[in-house]
Design a protein around this motif. Structure first.
Motif, PDB file in Angstrom:
ATOM      1  N   ARG A  45     -13.331   4.517   0.272  1.00 27.06           N
ATOM      2  CA  ARG A  45     -11.583   4.262   0.883  1.00 27.06           C
ATOM      3  C   ARG A  45     -11.006   5.252  -0.207  1.00 27.06           C
ATOM      4  N   CYS A  46     -11.448   5.448  -1.454  1.00 28.58           N
ATOM      5  CA  CYS A  46     -10.289   5.733  -2.402  1.00 28.58           C
ATOM      6  C   CYS A  46     -10.103   7.217  -2.548  1.00 28.58           C
ATOM      7  N   MET A  47      -9.169   7.904  -2.578  1.00 31.39           N
ATOM      8  CA  MET A  47      -9.325   9.556  -2.410  1.00 31.39           C
ATOM      9  C   MET A  47      -9.329   9.935  -4.476  1.00 31.39           C
ATOM     10  N   ASP A  48      -9.023   9.190  -4.610  1.00 32.41           N
ATOM     11  CA  ASP A  48      -9.345   9.970  -5.981  1.00 32.41           C
ATOM     12  C   ASP A  48      -8.173  11.227  -6.303  1.00 32.41           C
ATOM     13  N   CYS A  49      -6.668  10.184  -5.621  1.00 31.73           N
ATOM     14  CA  CYS A  49      -5.250  10.634  -5.949  1.00 31.73           C
ATOM     15  C   CYS A  49      -5.196  11.916  -7.127  1.00 31.73           C
ATOM     16  N   GLY A  50      -4.743  13.335  -6.437  1.00 31.82           N
ATOM     17  CA  GLY A  50      -4.674  13.918  -7.941  1.00 31.82           C
ATOM     18  C   GLY A  50      -3.928  13.659  -9.062  1.00 31.82           C
ATOM     19  N   VAL A  51      -2.745  13.098  -8.098  1.00 28.97           N
ATOM     20  CA  VAL A  51      -1.752  12.066  -9.107  1.00 28.97           C
ATOM     21  C   VAL A  51      -1.628  11.059  -8.841  1.00 28.97           C
ATOM     22  N   PRO A  52      -2.089   9.950  -9.277  1.00 24.15           N
ATOM     23  CA  PRO A  52      -2.901   8.703  -8.646  1.00 24.15           C
ATOM     24  C   PRO A  52      -1.157   8.045  -8.525  1.00 24.15           C
ATOM     25  N   PHE A  53      -0.064   7.698  -7.640  1.00 24.84           N
ATOM     26  CA  PHE A  53       0.673   6.605  -7.647  1.00 24.84           C
ATOM     27  C   PHE A  53       0.112   5.593  -8.305  1.00 24.84           C
ATOM     28  N   CYS A  54      -0.963   4.618  -7.830  1.00 25.16           N
ATOM     29  CA  CYS A  54      -1.272   3.792  -7.489  1.00 25.16           C
ATOM     30  C   CYS A  54      -1.143   2.771  -8.836  1.00 25.16           C
ATOM     31  N   GLN A  55      -1.320   3.890 -10.372  1.00 16.79           N
ATOM     32  CA  GLN A  55      -1.897   3.052 -11.700  1.00 16.79           C
ATOM     33  C   GLN A  55      -0.301   3.874 -12.424  1.00 16.79           C
ATOM     34  N   LEU A  72      -6.790   2.082 -14.253  1.00 16.22           N
ATOM     35  CA  LEU A  72      -7.961   2.779 -14.150  1.00 16.22           C
ATOM     36  C   LEU A  72      -8.114   2.698 -12.652  1.00 16.22           C
ATOM     37  N   ILE A  73      -7.699   2.869 -11.813  1.00 17.00           N
ATOM     38  CA  ILE A  73      -7.758   2.655 -10.269  1.00 17.00           C
ATOM     39  C   ILE A  73      -8.181   3.655  -9.641  1.00 17.00           C
ATOM     40  N   PRO A  74      -8.427   4.495  -9.706  1.00 20.31           N
ATOM     41  CA  PRO A  74      -9.068   5.229  -8.814  1.00 20.31           C
ATOM     42  C   PRO A  74     -11.043   5.538  -9.131  1.00 20.31           C
ATOM     43  N   GLU A  75     -10.355   5.332 -10.803  1.00 22.53           N
ATOM     44  CA  GLU A  75     -12.017   5.246 -11.475  1.00 22.53           C
ATOM     45  C   GLU A  75     -12.971   3.763 -11.603  1.00 22.53           C
ATOM     46  N   PHE A  76     -12.310   2.656 -11.111  1.00 24.98           N
ATOM     47  CA  PHE A  76     -13.140   2.178 -10.540  1.00 24.98           C
ATOM     48  C   PHE A  76     -12.929   1.341  -9.229  1.00 24.98           C
ATOM     49  N   ASN A  77     -12.595   2.405  -8.562  1.00 22.44           N
ATOM     50  CA  ASN A  77     -12.726   2.349  -7.175  1.00 22.44           C
ATOM     51  C   ASN A  77     -14.347   3.344  -6.787  1.00 22.44           C
ATOM     52  N   ASP A  78     -14.255   4.350  -7.497  1.00 18.75           N
ATOM     53  CA  ASP A  78     -15.176   5.183  -6.937  1.00 18.75           C
ATOM     54  C   ASP A  78     -16.624   4.451  -7.802  1.00 18.75           C
ATOM     55  N   SER A 112       1.530  -1.106  -2.748  1.00 22.67           N
ATOM     56  CA  SER A 112       2.615  -0.389  -2.213  1.00 22.67           C
ATOM     57  C   SER A 112       2.806   1.342  -3.098  1.00 22.67           C
ATOM     58  N   ALA A 113       1.662   1.411  -4.101  1.00 26.58           N
ATOM     59  CA  ALA A 113       2.225   2.936  -3.738  1.00 26.58           C
ATOM     60  C   ALA A 113       0.850   3.811  -3.674  1.00 26.58           C
ATOM     61  N   CYS A 114       0.434   3.289  -3.145  1.00 29.84           N
ATOM     62  CA  CYS A 114      -1.473   4.120  -2.718  1.00 29.84           C
ATOM     63  C   CYS A 114      -1.016   5.149  -1.699  1.00 29.84           C
ATOM     64  N   THR A 115      -1.688   6.514  -1.478  1.00 33.85           N
ATOM     65  CA  THR A 115      -0.804   7.509  -1.335  1.00 33.85           C
ATOM     66  C   THR A 115      -1.517   7.374   0.394  1.00 33.85           C
ATOM     67  N   VAL A 116      -3.115   6.288   0.026  1.00 35.49           N
ATOM     68  CA  VAL A 116      -3.344   6.010   2.093  1.00 35.49           C
ATOM     69  C   VAL A 116      -1.737   5.499   2.212  1.00 35.49           C
ATOM     70  N   SER A 117      -1.356   4.452   2.058  1.00 31.40           N
ATOM     71  CA  SER A 117      -0.871   3.434   2.890  1.00 31.40           C
ATOM     72  C   SER A 117       1.283   4.443   3.327  1.00 31.40           C
ATOM     73  N   ALA A 122      -2.869   0.978   2.966  1.00 32.83           N
ATOM     74  CA  ALA A 122      -3.605   1.142   1.370  1.00 32.83           C
ATOM     75  C   ALA A 122      -4.804   0.211   1.024  1.00 32.83           C
ATOM     76  N   VAL A 123      -5.799   0.833   0.124  1.00 35.09           N
ATOM     77  CA  VAL A 123      -6.587   0.999  -0.422  1.00 35.09           C
ATOM     78  C   VAL A 123      -6.904  -0.542  -0.632  1.00 35.09           C
ATOM     79  N   THR A 124      -7.753  -0.926  -0.705  1.00 39.40           N
ATOM     80  CA  THR A 124      -8.036  -2.937  -0.969  1.00 39.40           C
ATOM     81  C   THR A 124      -7.697  -2.700  -2.690  1.00 39.40           C
ATOM     82  N   ILE A 125      -7.141  -2.577  -3.333  1.00 41.95           N
ATOM     83  CA  ILE A 125      -6.734  -2.164  -4.760  1.00 41.95           C
ATOM     84  C   ILE A 125      -7.529  -3.510  -5.796  1.00 41.95           C
ATOM     85  N   LYS A 126      -6.758  -4.872  -5.012  1.00 44.75           N
ATOM     86  CA  LYS A 126      -6.381  -5.525  -5.785  1.00 44.75           C
ATOM     87  C   LYS A 126      -7.418  -6.967  -5.335  1.00 44.75           C
TER      88      LYS A 126
HETATM   89  S1  SF4 Z   1      -6.167   4.115  -4.958  1.00 46.14           S
HETATM   90 FE1  SF4 Z   1      -5.128   4.514  -3.369  1.00 46.14          FE
HETATM   91  S2  SF4 Z   1      -3.258   5.966  -4.967  1.00 46.14           S
HETATM   92 FE2  SF4 Z   1      -5.207   5.253  -6.189  1.00 46.14          FE
HETATM   93  S3  SF4 Z   1      -6.553   7.367  -6.352  1.00 46.14           S
HETATM   94 FE3  SF4 Z   1      -7.311   5.837  -4.359  1.00 46.14          FE
HETATM   95  S4  SF4 Z   1      -5.925   6.555  -2.525  1.00 46.14           S
HETATM   96 FE4  SF4 Z   1      -5.261   8.340  -4.441  1.00 46.14          FE
END
Ligand code: SF4
Ligand SMILES: Cc1cc2nc3c(=O)[nH]c(=O)nc-3n(C[C@H](O)[C@H](O)[C@H](O)COP(=O)(O)OP(=O)(O)OC[C@H]3O[C@@H](n4cnc5c(N)ncnc54)[C@H](O)[C@@H]3O)c2cc1C
Length: 488
Positions: A45-55, A72-78, A112-117, A122-126
């Motif tokens: 579900r992570c979009m690997d945002c150009g500006v990843p506010f999540c991190q 490094l959230i987008p990296e470990f999500n990917d 809270s800062a994830c763009t998808v939210s 939001a992506v289930t980062i935690k």
């Molecule tokens: S976790 Fe959310 S904010 Fe972070 S890169 Fe992925 S989609 Fe974007």
């Protein structure tokens, strides 16, 4: 980026919690993880945002937005999505030495800062983080990693909470000899004697401490450096640097009639006693069994008290909070990516609703007085409603609402109203300056106090905060101490 359309294809999904009825039977953790296949979809579900506010870990209007550790959230999500958990672990450990703690107890400012939210969930980062680290422990990928070379300098770290542990970990990795002094009988600070076992199993804390020991860090328990005669001099004479990671453990008190009655306790004393009982299997001195419990304070510590009282078998539980409830969802003046200010029904309240049929929280309510019997045992509390308004200068104030006084019967009162900084005996002993919030004054960039070779980090420096901030401050303080010792 893993799957370009992942956030469109998959709904947010978290692992299940055990039902309230099942989980209040014991003090075990109760959150189950998803299967590997399901968790991989969550990574997608992570979009690997150009500006990843999540991190980003920035502060907006005084509140954190994004991960303070800059994980490094987008990296470990990917990498999770690609089922490359070994590399995902590598990226996770680059910034976070203890993901097994944050993956369990962090309130996830990243989400809270994830763009998808912005227009979905939001992506289930935690949970992705926890999945990766739990997988690594289960499959023995976490190994102790002592430094290859030792330096000839020794550092004393005072306090073994997440800030002290993180600082010790990095200092040890730099090659310094590290001695950690802890006044309690166990290592871990509030990870051990604050956060209840159902949120963070103490076996998880001990597992990490054993790795740190294997890596060469020395831990000394029952060692209050400000009181223990042999340590009082040693700490100043035998170390090249001293780190005060002593927490912000001075609780906010109530100065009202009846406060000294028996049966009124600070929340952390109650929670600590409960965990001690659990670990040492002795009789609880503060026991809520069949008692009517009043908790003063509607925050997370209050919630931990609700859940602990319920597990001890309380007869009833009421949690009062002087402020207004938060709105159900973000308001227009609290937009993404700010910290989401919205009302949550946390695990303790969920359990109280299930057991007693109603939310235990009462807002805009204050306590005026405690009532007690001839043996000075608390028997009741006089509550009153309050109204909030803005004064001429725009400051938020409250006043009592007339004719709303009410007396309730109580057997135990738990004070969970926050903390007011460093304990006086610590700052007096080390002769360190305090800031205007009673925390140890030390610059955020270098963590130096006014005293030569004394540094401070974590809650002791920033005031009561979060585990993730304590870890971050420990890391940055270690960097600063390394620079300081290299220049000597
Ligand atoms: S976790 Fe959310 S904010 Fe972070 S890169 Fe992925 S989609 Fe974007
Ligand atoms: C009940 C409760 C629940 C919480 N839940 C969460 C949560 O779910 N998620 C989250 O992110 N945060 C939570 N927090 C906040 C979080 O626990 C703290 O922000 C964090 O532990 C701070 O870490 P620290 O290392 O700075 O201090 P602490 O964890 O307070 O550790 C300080 C240590 O220093 C020791 N010490 C003090 N003085 C001396 C001395 N003179 N000699 C030797 N040792 C000394 C203390 O005994 C203590 O062990 C919670 C806090 C509380 C009170």
């Amino acid at each position: 980026m893993g799957k370009a359309t992942g956030f469109l294809e998959f709904e947010r999904k978290s692992g299940d919690d055990k039902t309230p009825k099942e989980r209040v039977e014991n003090f075990n953790e109760f959150h189950n993880l998803l299967s590997k296949e399901e968790q991989i979809n969550q990574g997608a579900r992570c979009m690997d945002c150009g500006v990843p506010f999540c991190q980003s870990g920035i502060t907006i209007k005084g509140m954190v937005s994004g991960c303070p550790l800059n994980n490094l959230i987008p990296e470990f999500n990917d990498l999770l999505y690609k089922d490359n958990l070994i590399l995902a672990l590598d990226r996770l450990l680059k910034t976070n030495p203890f993901p097994e703690f944050t993956g369990r107890v962090c309130p996830a400012p990243c989400e809270s800062a994830c763009t998808v939210s912005m227009n979905s969930s939001a992506v289930t980062i935690k949970e992705n983080e926890r999945f990766i680290i739990d997988f690594a422990f289960e499959n023995q990928y976490i190994k102790s990693n002592p430094p290859k070379k030792r330096k000839d300098k020794t550092i004393a770290v005072i306090g073994s909470g997440p800030a002290g542990l993180s600082c010790s970990y990095y200092l040890n990795q730099y090659g310094y000899k590290v001695d950690v002094f802890e006044r309690e009988d166990r290592i871990g600070g509030l990870l051990t004697y604050g956060i209840p076992n159902m949120k963070l199993d103490k076996a998880i804390v001990n597992r990490r401490i054993n790795f740190l020991k294997e890596e060469g860090i020395n831990f000394y328990t029952n060692s209050d450096v400000c009181i223990n005669e042999s340590l009082k001099t040693k700490v100043f004479t035998e170390y090249d640097a001293i780190v005060l990671a002593t927490g912000a453990s001075k609780p906010r008190d109530l100065n009202i009639n009846g406060r000294n009655s028996k049966g009124i306790y600070f929340a952390v004393d109650f929670l600590k006693e409960n965990t001690r009982n659990l670990l040492n299997k002795y009789e609880n001195n503060i026991n809520c069994k069949d008692k009517r419990v009043l908790i003063i304070g509607g925050g997370d510590t209050g919630t931990d008290c609700v859940a602990t009282s319920i597990r001890q078998g309380c007869k009833s539980v009421l949690q009062i909070e002087i402020t207004k409830p938060l709105p159900k969802d973000r308001l227009y003046d609290n937009p993404w990516p700010e910290w989401r200010k919205s009302l949550k029904v946390d695990y303790g309240q969920e359990e109280a609703i299930d057991l007693f049929g109603e939310d235990p929280r009462r807002y805009c309510t204050s306590v005026k007085e405690f009532l007690y019997d001839a043996s000075e045992k608390v028997t009741g509390a006089k509550l009153v409603k309050v109204n909030w308004f803005k004064d001429n200068l725009g400051n938020l104030k409250f006043r009592e609402v007339e004719n709303t006084e009410e007396i309730i019967d109580v057997d135990i009162v738990l004070l969970a109203m926050g903390f007011v900084g460093t304990e006086d005996y610590i700052s007096n002993f080390f002769k360190v300056d305090l800031d205007n919030r009673n925390n140890i004054e030390a610059d955020y960039n270098n963590f130096k106090t006014n005293r030569e070779k004394i540094f401070s980090c974590g809650d002791a420096r920033r005031g009561q905060s979060l585990v993730v901030w304590a870890i971050k401050e420990g890391l940055d303080a270690a960097k600063s101490i390394n620079e300081y010792l290299n220049l000597k």
